[in-house]
Scaffold this active site. Structure first.
Site, PDB file in Angstrom:
ATOM      1  N   GLY A 172       0.822  -1.204   0.000  1.00  0.00           N
ATOM      2  CA  GLY A 172       0.000   0.000   0.000  1.00  0.00           C
ATOM      3  C   GLY A 172       0.853   1.251   0.000  1.00  0.00           C
ATOM      4  N   GLY A 209      -0.897   4.429   0.187  1.00  0.00           N
ATOM      5  CA  GLY A 209      -1.722   5.540   0.644  1.00  0.00           C
ATOM      6  C   GLY A 209      -0.925   6.280   1.701  1.00  0.00           C
ATOM      7  N   LEU A 210      -1.591   7.154   2.447  1.00  0.00           N
ATOM      8  CA  LEU A 210      -0.822   7.923   3.422  1.00  0.00           C
ATOM      9  C   LEU A 210      -0.136   7.028   4.437  1.00  0.00           C
ATOM     10  CD1 LEU A 210      -2.989  11.092   3.795  1.00  0.00           C
ATOM     11  CD2 LEU A 210      -0.603  10.947   3.091  1.00  0.00           C
ATOM     12  N   GLY A 249       0.778   3.712   4.059  1.00  0.00           N
ATOM     13  CA  GLY A 249       1.825   2.896   3.446  1.00  0.00           C
ATOM     14  C   GLY A 249       3.019   3.716   2.982  1.00  0.00           C
ATOM     15  N   SER A 290     -17.264  17.562   1.636  1.00  0.00           N
ATOM     16  CA  SER A 290     -16.466  17.514   2.863  1.00  0.00           C
ATOM     17  C   SER A 290     -17.204  18.025   4.101  1.00  0.00           C
ATOM     18  CB  SER A 290     -15.217  18.361   2.673  1.00  0.00           C
ATOM     19  OG  SER A 290     -14.571  18.540   3.897  1.00  0.00           O
ATOM     20  N   ARG A 304     -20.270  12.460  13.001  1.00  0.00           N
ATOM     21  CA  ARG A 304     -20.932  11.977  11.788  1.00  0.00           C
ATOM     22  C   ARG A 304     -22.076  11.005  12.058  1.00  0.00           C
ATOM     23  NH1 ARG A 304     -15.348  11.258   8.324  1.00  0.00           N
ATOM     24  NH2 ARG A 304     -15.032  13.488   8.146  1.00  0.00           N
ATOM     25  N   HIS A 321     -18.744   5.571   3.978  1.00  0.00           N
ATOM     26  CA  HIS A 321     -17.588   6.434   3.779  1.00  0.00           C
ATOM     27  C   HIS A 321     -16.278   5.844   4.314  1.00  0.00           C
ATOM     28  CE1 HIS A 321     -15.268  10.102   3.540  1.00  0.00           C
ATOM     29  NE2 HIS A 321     -15.051  10.075   4.838  1.00  0.00           N
ATOM     30  N   GLU A 359      -6.143   2.760   7.600  1.00  0.00           N
ATOM     31  CA  GLU A 359      -7.566   2.400   7.691  1.00  0.00           C
ATOM     32  C   GLU A 359      -7.770   0.892   7.775  1.00  0.00           C
ATOM     33  OE1 GLU A 359     -10.112   4.479   4.895  1.00  0.00           O
ATOM     34  OE2 GLU A 359     -11.816   3.177   5.380  1.00  0.00           O
ATOM     35  N   LEU A 387      -6.585  10.742   8.496  1.00  0.00           N
ATOM     36  CA  LEU A 387      -5.266  11.133   7.992  1.00  0.00           C
ATOM     37  C   LEU A 387      -4.286  11.190   9.152  1.00  0.00           C
ATOM     38  CD1 LEU A 387      -6.242  13.960   5.454  1.00  0.00           C
ATOM     39  CD2 LEU A 387      -6.042  11.513   5.068  1.00  0.00           C
TER      40      LEU A 387
HETATM   41  C1  LIG Z   1     -13.924  11.216  -0.216  1.00  0.00           C
HETATM   42  C2  LIG Z   1     -13.136  11.030   1.045  1.00  0.00           C
HETATM   43  C3  LIG Z   1     -12.697  12.123   1.760  1.00  0.00           C
HETATM   44  C4  LIG Z   1     -11.987  11.955   2.932  1.00  0.00           C
HETATM   45  N1  LIG Z   1     -11.555  13.061   3.616  1.00  0.00           N
HETATM   46  C5  LIG Z   1     -10.839  12.895   4.743  1.00  0.00           C
HETATM   47  C6  LIG Z   1     -10.353  14.032   5.455  1.00  0.00           C
HETATM   48  O1  LIG Z   1     -10.562  15.170   5.063  1.00  0.00           O
HETATM   49  N2  LIG Z   1      -9.645  13.809   6.580  1.00  0.00           N
HETATM   50  C7  LIG Z   1      -9.379  12.563   7.047  1.00  0.00           C
HETATM   51  O2  LIG Z   1      -8.724  12.436   8.065  1.00  0.00           O
HETATM   52  N3  LIG Z   1      -9.805  11.473   6.372  1.00  0.00           N
HETATM   53  C8  LIG Z   1     -10.514  11.605   5.240  1.00  0.00           C
HETATM   54  N4  LIG Z   1     -10.949  10.499   4.565  1.00  0.00           N
HETATM   55  C9  LIG Z   1     -10.504   9.169   4.994  1.00  0.00           C
HETATM   56  C10 LIG Z   1      -9.062   8.942   4.539  1.00  0.00           C
HETATM   57  O3  LIG Z   1      -8.879   9.500   3.265  1.00  0.00           O
HETATM   58  C11 LIG Z   1      -8.681   7.478   4.475  1.00  0.00           C
HETATM   59  O4  LIG Z   1      -9.105   6.813   5.621  1.00  0.00           O
HETATM   60  C12 LIG Z   1      -7.173   7.335   4.372  1.00  0.00           C
HETATM   61  O5  LIG Z   1      -6.676   8.102   3.314  1.00  0.00           O
HETATM   62  C13 LIG Z   1      -6.774   5.882   4.195  1.00  0.00           C
HETATM   63  O6  LIG Z   1      -5.400   5.828   3.986  1.00  0.00           O
HETATM   64  P1  LIG Z   1      -4.651   4.432   3.904  1.00  0.00           P
HETATM   65  O7  LIG Z   1      -3.228   4.737   3.601  1.00  0.00           O
HETATM   66  O8  LIG Z   1      -4.953   3.623   5.096  1.00  0.00           O
HETATM   67  O9  LIG Z   1      -5.340   3.674   2.677  1.00  0.00           O
HETATM   68  P2  LIG Z   1      -5.555   4.104   1.138  1.00  0.00           P
HETATM   69  O10 LIG Z   1      -5.289   5.533   0.883  1.00  0.00           O
HETATM   70  O11 LIG Z   1      -6.867   3.535   0.763  1.00  0.00           O
HETATM   71  O12 LIG Z   1      -4.433   3.323   0.383  1.00  0.00           O
HETATM   72  C14 LIG Z   1      -4.478   1.940   0.190  1.00  0.00           C
HETATM   73  C15 LIG Z   1      -3.238   1.538  -0.569  1.00  0.00           C
HETATM   74  O13 LIG Z   1      -3.196   0.127  -0.611  1.00  0.00           O
HETATM   75  C16 LIG Z   1      -3.009  -0.310  -1.938  1.00  0.00           C
HETATM   76  N5  LIG Z   1      -3.658  -1.615  -2.024  1.00  0.00           N
HETATM   77  C17 LIG Z   1      -4.926  -1.952  -1.695  1.00  0.00           C
HETATM   78  N6  LIG Z   1      -5.100  -3.277  -1.853  1.00  0.00           N
HETATM   79  C18 LIG Z   1      -3.923  -3.766  -2.295  1.00  0.00           C
HETATM   80  C19 LIG Z   1      -3.459  -5.070  -2.612  1.00  0.00           C
HETATM   81  N7  LIG Z   1      -4.228  -6.157  -2.492  1.00  0.00           N
HETATM   82  N8  LIG Z   1      -2.191  -5.199  -3.077  1.00  0.00           N
HETATM   83  C20 LIG Z   1      -1.370  -4.129  -3.194  1.00  0.00           C
HETATM   84  N9  LIG Z   1      -1.751  -2.883  -2.850  1.00  0.00           N
HETATM   85  C21 LIG Z   1      -3.006  -2.717  -2.414  1.00  0.00           C
HETATM   86  C22 LIG Z   1      -3.590   0.757  -2.808  1.00  0.00           C
HETATM   87  O14 LIG Z   1      -2.982   0.702  -4.066  1.00  0.00           O
HETATM   88  C23 LIG Z   1      -3.205   2.009  -2.021  1.00  0.00           C
HETATM   89  O15 LIG Z   1      -1.881   2.358  -2.347  1.00  0.00           O
HETATM   90  C24 LIG Z   1     -11.694  10.659   3.406  1.00  0.00           C
HETATM   91  C25 LIG Z   1     -12.138   9.544   2.695  1.00  0.00           C
HETATM   92  C26 LIG Z   1     -12.861   9.729   1.525  1.00  0.00           C
HETATM   93  C27 LIG Z   1     -13.386   8.533   0.816  1.00  0.00           C
END
Ligand SMILES: Cc1cc2nc3c(=O)[nH]c(=O)nc-3n(C[C@H](O)[C@H](O)[C@H](O)COP(=O)(O)OP(=O)(O)OC[C@H]3O[C@@H](n4cnc5c(N)ncnc54)[C@H](O)[C@@H]3O)c2cc1C
Length: 659
Positions: A42, A44-45, A47, A286, A339, A421, A445, A461
């Site tokens: 991953g 995302g933020l 990973g 938002s 929420r 969400h 997450e 985040l």
């Molecule tokens: C529209 C929206 C707005 C939001 N706004 C806010 C906000 O303002 N403030 C806040 O705090 N939170 C907000 N959130 C929540 C927040 O964005 C997420 O909870 C957070 O970004 C999740 O980050 P993460 O790194 O855990 O996962 P993600 O960002 O979902 O990243 C997952 C990563 O895993 C990878 N991945 C997934 N499955 C696999 C697999 N099987 N093999 C290899 N790679 C894989 C993907 O490629 C990606 O790189 C919002 C969410 C949404 C939907």
């Protein structure tokens, strides 16, 4: 005998715990050339920050993501902001207050010590990101600006317009790129983890599919970290990016990792309402909009009926005929209640017939008062891109002047309704973010850690970056320090061979069903079941029906799925079929957990358990625990294992946002 979970929470009063804990770290010195390898799944933020930090510390990192660039991870969708207890507004904020708000916001179902640690590192995150060049909004004088989010009476949310996630991810990505350039991180884009490989009881590697060639590949390491996001897309329609899936987490669960609190699903109050059966995605407006937008429905049922029939518009209803129901019910927090509370209140009004669009499933979010008070320019500075996004989707610009009644100007309001969400539940982790499988860690997450039964806005985040920059890099060393004497295992081991064969056989199985239904048609049906029976209001009877329907639909999937193409090369339908297979496991898990929890708390609302005013009614005597589930095979009920919660610093009480 009941299983006992060791959550590794160090003893001592909460504020001391993390400090003591840090002092006990056995640091694997970056310069000691131990050559320890870590797989981070991953970007995302969570990973990207973890991979960058681990690379910086001297580990060799293998980092994978399904997108073509780490910058396209779902985290870029985050709009509103990120919390931290800096107290730049001088409004009485503190680490303790952020900790308290988060525990209370989570309806007293989070692990207290984890949340304290989260609040404590929150300020470091802002410093880290500013140092990376993240362009947070600033006041005229240069100080970082803040706005307010739900569940807090202070202003502690840092933001970059309505693009906070994207800007934070660009910051993390630049750190990650430095480590890629330094040779410490090897990046694999368009790779999907399909399985975790366990050798002698420890996570030692993964099987991943190259999504472009279709080839399965083996990766081994001293530890595996999953940072693969949430499971909101189980519901088909959600605000999550369409690529979000829970395959990695569900595979870990199938291999023995406990899944915690799956029923805690967040339904966000301010999304653009569903407007047809052909949609595949919902759009979030938002929560930051609730700083200046006021939520209302008409007071009179005849006005609501006219709005539903399209014979009246919102701006034709004068102030005295509007019911600002959140301000009425929760005067202390008003439109900024958490929420879960805001979503339920919207549902309650719409269920009573006061919905404002043709489906009756929408309420207004209105900026008239703030535009009259502050002027449209200020409002556009704050929310310009969100207004434009709303216009692009609905053809209505919320800043347009529409009417004047008795000298009061009325602007076109937004229409909003709750939608799936975020998922508070996730892979169970101990205080060190290690799952119940040694050597397997979960961050962001995809773990369950810090939000209890309801996440406050702008806290995801914070948690993802806390885990990635400041928690995991410390805690993983406790595990890796013991690994220094173990050689990295070979990918030729029978465990890798067997895992790869199983994944390959699964791909063949899905391709060879050769039925008549597309992945999306079945997924959409699953989504309907989830929303109707496992959604905002749940009952024991409804959950049992939902489980039965899901089981039947899963059989239909196994018998009547059609996946075109072959295993070789790019096959998006095949990838989606794998995800759907795992959404079935996930959906049932959510329902089992919801059925077992005979109480209402946070995002889990059982209609049988509510107060006379329709508020969630917790049962602390019987359900003050983390519900962890152990996989027992397809079609079998998973086993519930409880981790009792222990609170030392915070008094557990009924949530109150009224005064
Ligand atoms: C529209 C929206 C707005 C939001 N706004 C806010 C906000 O303002 N403030 C806040 O705090 N939170 C907000 N959130 C929540 C927040 O964005 C997420 O909870 C957070 O970004 C999740 O980050 P993460 O790194 O855990 O996962 P993600 O960002 O979902 O990243 C997952 C990563 O895993 C990878 N991945 C997934 N499955 C696999 C697999 N099987 N093999 C290899 N790679 C894989 C993907 O490629 C990606 O790189 C919002 C969410 C949404 C939907």
């Amino acid at each position: 005998m009941a299983k006992v979970i060791d959550s590794k929470i160090p003893a001592g009063p909460v504020p001391e715990k993390w400090k003591e804990y840090k002092a006990h770290q056995r640091l694997v010195n970056p310069k000691n050339k131990l050559k320890l390898d870590v797989i981070v799944v991953g970007t995302g933020l969570a990973g990207a920050s973890a991979a960058a930090s681990l690379g910086e510390m001297g580990f060799n990192v293998i980092n994978l993501c399904i997108q073509d660039s780490p910058r396209r991870a779902h985290s870029i969708a985050a709009q509103g902001g990120i919390n931290a207890a800096k107290c730049y507004q001088n409004d009485g904020d503190s680490v303790y207050r952020l900790f308290y708000d988060t525990v209370k916001g989570g309806d007293y179902r989070a692990r207290e010590a984890n949340v304290y640690r989260l609040a404590e590192v929150s300020n470091n995150i802002i410093d880290q990101c500013v140092a990376q060049g993240v362009p947070f909004a600033r006041e005229y004088g240069g100080m970082l600006a803040n706005r307010s989010f739900g569940g807090a009476q202070v202003s502690r949310t840092f933001y970059a317009k309505g693009q906070t996630g994207q800007q934070l991810l660009l910051g993390a990505y630049s750190s990650l790129s430095c480590q890629v350039n330094a040779g410490k991180v090897k990046l694999y884009t368009r790779y999907e983890m399909e399985d975790v490989v366990i050798v002698d009881g420890r996570a030692r590697g993964i099987i991943a599919k190259n999504l472009v060639t279709g080839k399965l590949e083996r990766f081994s390491a001293n530890a595996v970290v999953i940072a693969t996001g949430g499971y909101g897309n189980t519901y088909f329609l959600s605000t999550n990016a369409m690529g979000c899936n829970c395959t990695a987490a569900v595979q870990c669960y199938r291999k023995g990792a406990y899944f915690a609190n799956p029923s805690y699903v967040q339904i966000h109050p301010t999304c653009i309402p569903v407007h047809g059966d052909k949609q595949s995605k919902l759009t979030l407006m938002s929560e930051s909009l609730r700083n200046d937008g006021r939520i209302w429905v008409p007071k009179k049922i005849e006005d609501a009926k006219a709005l539903q029939a399209g014979t009246k518009q919102g701006w034709e209803i004068p102030e005295e005929d509007r019911d600002y129901y959140l301000e009425r019910r929760y005067p202390a927090f008003g439109n900024l209640v958490p929420r879960d509370v805001a979503s339920r209140a919207a549902k309650e009004r719409c269920d009573k017939g006061f919905g404002v669009n043709n489906t009756g499933l929408a309420v207004f979010l209105d900026f008239s008062e703030s535009i009259n008070r502050l002027g449209i320019d200020i409002i556009m500075q704050r929310y310009g891109n969100l207004f434009e996004m709303y216009e692009e989707i609905t053809d209505v610009f919320p800043g347009d002047l529409a009417n004047e009644i008795n000298g009061v100007k009325y602007y076109k309001p937004m229409m909003i309704y709750p939608a799936i969400h975020y998922t508070m539940g996730g892979i169970w982790v101990d205080y060190e973010l290690q799952t119940s499988i040694p050597g397997l860690f979960a961050i962001g997450e995809c773990n369950f850690s810090d939000h209890g039964a309801n996440r406050l806005g702008a806290s995801a985040l914070m948690q993802g970056l806390a885990d990635g920059y400041f928690v995991l890099p410390y805690t993983i060393q406790n595990y890796l320090a013991d690994q220094a004497v173990w050689p990295k295992v070979s990918t030729d081991l029978p465990e890798f061979e067997e895992a790869e064969k199983k994944v390959d056989a699964e791909l063949d199985r899905l391709l060879n069903i050769k039925g008549k239904r597309s992945v999306d048609s079945i997924h959409k049906e699953l989504g309907h079941i989830m929303w109707e029976y496992v959604g905002m209001g749940r009952t024991a009877e409804g959950l049992k029906t939902g489980l039965k329907k899901m089981h039947e639909l899963e059989q239909e999937f196994d018998k009547n799925l059609f996946v075109p193409g072959t295993k070789e090369g790019l096959n998006i339908e095949l990838d989606k079929a794998i995800h759907l297979r795992d959404f079935f496991t996930m959906g049932q898990l959510v329902a089992f957990d919801a059925l077992s929890r005979n109480e209402s708390c946070g995002g889990h609302f059982r209609e049988e358990y509510q107060t006379e005013e329709g508020e969630a009614k917790r049962d602390d005597e019987n359900y003050f625990y983390v519900g962890c589930w152990e996989y027992k095979g397809k079609g079998n009920e998973p086993e519930l294992i409880k981790e009792p919660l222990e609170y030392e610093a915070i008094k557990v009480q009924t949530r109150n946002y009224k005064n």
